[in-house]
Design a protein around this motif. Structure first.
Motif, PDB file in Angstrom:
ATOM      1  N   VAL A 235       0.852  -1.189   0.000  1.00 15.47           N
ATOM      2  CA  VAL A 235       0.000   0.000   0.000  1.00 15.47           C
ATOM      3  C   VAL A 235       0.889   1.241   0.000  1.00 15.47           C
ATOM      4  O   VAL A 235       1.705   1.437   0.908  1.00 15.47           O
TER       5      VAL A 235
ATOM      6  N   ASP B 267       2.437   0.608   4.140  1.00 14.13           N
ATOM      7  CA  ASP B 267       1.918  -0.573   4.830  1.00 14.13           C
ATOM      8  C   ASP B 267       1.724  -1.710   3.825  1.00 14.13           C
ATOM      9  O   ASP B 267       1.929  -1.526   2.614  1.00 14.13           O
ATOM     10  N   ARG B 268       1.343  -2.872   4.331  1.00 14.68           N
ATOM     11  CA  ARG B 268       0.969  -4.016   3.495  1.00 14.68           C
ATOM     12  C   ARG B 268      -0.382  -4.533   3.953  1.00 14.68           C
ATOM     13  O   ARG B 268      -0.682  -4.551   5.151  1.00 14.68           O
ATOM     14  N   LEU B 269      -1.170  -4.958   3.000  1.00 11.05           N
ATOM     15  CA  LEU B 269      -2.550  -5.358   3.271  1.00 11.05           C
ATOM     16  C   LEU B 269      -2.781  -6.762   2.713  1.00 11.05           C
ATOM     17  O   LEU B 269      -2.499  -7.023   1.539  1.00 11.05           O
TER      18      LEU B 269
ATOM     19  N   ILE C  29      -9.768  -0.801  -1.688  1.00 12.06           N
ATOM     20  CA  ILE C  29      -9.522   0.621  -1.419  1.00 12.06           C
ATOM     21  C   ILE C  29     -10.070   1.010  -0.052  1.00 12.06           C
ATOM     22  O   ILE C  29      -9.409   1.705   0.729  1.00 12.06           O
TER      23      ILE C  29
ATOM     24  N   ALA D 168      -7.836  -0.340   2.658  1.00 11.37           N
ATOM     25  CA  ALA D 168      -6.576   0.390   2.732  1.00 11.37           C
ATOM     26  C   ALA D 168      -6.753   1.742   3.417  1.00 11.37           C
ATOM     27  O   ALA D 168      -5.908   2.169   4.215  1.00 11.37           O
TER      28      ALA D 168
ATOM     29  N   VAL E  34      -2.267   4.609   7.070  1.00 10.60           N
ATOM     30  CA  VAL E  34      -2.749   5.452   5.972  1.00 10.60           C
ATOM     31  C   VAL E  34      -3.525   6.645   6.521  1.00 10.60           C
ATOM     32  O   VAL E  34      -3.348   7.783   6.072  1.00 10.60           O
TER      33      VAL E  34
ATOM     34  N   HIS F 196      -4.222   0.490  -9.063  1.00 10.09           N
ATOM     35  CA  HIS F 196      -4.318  -0.860  -8.496  1.00 10.09           C
ATOM     36  C   HIS F 196      -3.708  -1.871  -9.467  1.00 10.09           C
ATOM     37  O   HIS F 196      -4.170  -2.009 -10.602  1.00 10.09           O
TER      38      HIS F 196
ATOM     39  N   LEU G 155      -0.019  -4.418  -5.734  1.00  7.81           N
ATOM     40  CA  LEU G 155       0.079  -3.158  -4.999  1.00  7.81           C
ATOM     41  C   LEU G 155      -1.173  -2.321  -5.188  1.00  7.81           C
ATOM     42  O   LEU G 155      -1.951  -2.513  -6.119  1.00  7.81           O
ATOM     43  N   LEU G 156      -1.315  -1.366  -4.266  1.00  8.61           N
ATOM     44  CA  LEU G 156      -2.372  -0.361  -4.327  1.00  8.61           C
ATOM     45  C   LEU G 156      -1.721   0.976  -4.017  1.00  8.61           C
ATOM     46  O   LEU G 156      -1.095   1.147  -2.976  1.00  8.61           O
ATOM     47  N   LYS G 157      -1.864   1.924  -4.918  1.00  8.65           N
ATOM     48  CA  LYS G 157      -1.253   3.234  -4.755  1.00  8.65           C
ATOM     49  C   LYS G 157      -2.355   4.283  -4.641  1.00  8.65           C
ATOM     50  O   LYS G 157      -3.138   4.473  -5.570  1.00  8.65           O
TER      51      LYS G 157
END
Length: 351
Positions: free
Chosen positions: A262, A270-272, A284, A287, A293, A307, A312-314
């Motif tokens: 994330v 972080d990591r999800l 989303i 996160a 966050v 995404h 990953l998610l940015k």
């Protein structure tokens, strides 16, 4: 004819040993030639292999074969050295140094333990040093395997998903290790599976007979004597050597959860972990609820989201929409601050 030159076309002659008019029938040579794999020590590269290639090119020129090179693949195995020796010739021991004789260990530890130890010592292309302690360890492992398998005969009532995944993972690891000549990796896979069977994570009821049967089939090339004994012990009546090799399910081995990195703007925060195929909108939302966050964004929705599934998610924000705590806690160095000398102080009389 010298034996060394005869051995250069022996791989063709064995196709038709009863023929009297030619090396082998043309249809047999066309079907089986070239040889898929040649296994030999590196010392043969400058002698036997050179002669074989010369004869193969010669026979191709005569039209006996249709391919100049005799082998598709060459594999050079390493040597097992006695403890304290090296690759250099040693006086009194011949050109290959002191010997390690298998007969000295067969009666003491058994053929299966010796075979397993040879495979487990390392990649077969590497030189390794003989270690009897490792042989004793393999003998103990086979004893634990014998106990783990036979203690579960007749106990299984169903197969749990954990056991099913572990079985198919074992099939894949052993099959790949054989294809890639990483036989030590296959032995490691057996050890991990037996450790699982002997542990407290699995109940006797969730290991079915098919799982035990599959394990024994996979073990057969590595410890054939033990495997045949276990085959009878689990109640199988058929010929173990004629059993089909198990196949694994890639779909079953796909992970059920994935971990996403994330990012807030360009910073990893972080990591999800989410379930596979979780919808993007839900990812989303999860996160944005992470404390790491929220401490940066203040819980505000992202201006834009990038995404990459399963990776990953940015979360992208404009500069005005993020309120990092670091900005509040650490003011810029050039901000005006009153020094103790300049700050107004009131005296008791002024108060």
């Amino acid at each position: 004819m010298p034996d060394w030159i005869a051995s250069c076309w022996a791989h063709l002659r064995v196709l038709d040993p009863s023929g009297t008019d030619e090396i082998a029938a043309a249809d047999l040579i066309g079907h089986w030639n070239p040889v898929n794999l040649c296994v030999g020590g590196i010392e043969h590269a400058e002698l036997h292999l050179l002669y074989v290639r010369f004869i193969s090119h010669f026979l191709a020129d005569l039209g006996v074969t249709h391919r100049e090179e005799p082998y598709r693949r060459l594999f050079n195995q390493g040597r097992i050295r006695a403890p304290g020796s090296d690759d250099d010739p040693q006086d009194g021991f011949g050109p290959r140094g002191p010997r390690v004789l298998a007969g000295d260990y067969l009666d003491k530890h058994g053929a299966d333990a010796l075979r397993l130890h040879l495979l487990f010592m390392g990649p077969p292309q590497d030189h390794v040093e003989w270690n009897e302690e490792g042989l004793r360890g393999c003998a103990r492992f086979l004893q634990r395997t014998h106990e783990a398998i036979l203690s579960r005969v007749g106990e299984g009532r169903f197969v749990s998903r954990n056991v099913l995944v572990a079985k198919h993972l074992l099939i894949r690891r052993v099959s790949r290790a054989i294809r890639n000549f990483r036989l030590n990796k296959a032995v490691s896979a057996f050890m991990e599976f037996v450790k699982l069977l002997r542990g407290d994570q699995l109940t006797p009821e969730e290991v079915d007979r098919q799982t035990l049967k599959t394990f024994v089939i996979l073990l057969t090339p590595f410890a054939p004597h033990m495997a045949h004994e276990l085959w009878e012990g689990i109640g199988e009546k058929g010929n173990l050597d004629e059993e089909a090799w198990p196949e694994h399910s890639e779909e079953l081995l796909q992970p059920t959860d994935v971990e996403l990195a994330v990012f807030v703007n360009e910073k990893l925060v972080d990591r999800l972990t989410v379930e596979l195929d979780t919808p993007k909108n839900q990812i989303i939302d999860l996160a944005l609820q992470l404390d790491s966050v929220k401490s940066i964004t203040g819980g505000k929705p992202a201006d834009r989201v990038v995404h990459v599934p399963d990776r990953l998610l940015k979360l992208l924000f404009s500069d005005e929409s993020t309120t990092p705590d670091s900005a509040a806690e650490d003011p810029p160095d050039d901000s005006p601050q009153d020094s103790p000398q300049d700050s107004p102080q009131s005296s008791p009389q002024q108060a």
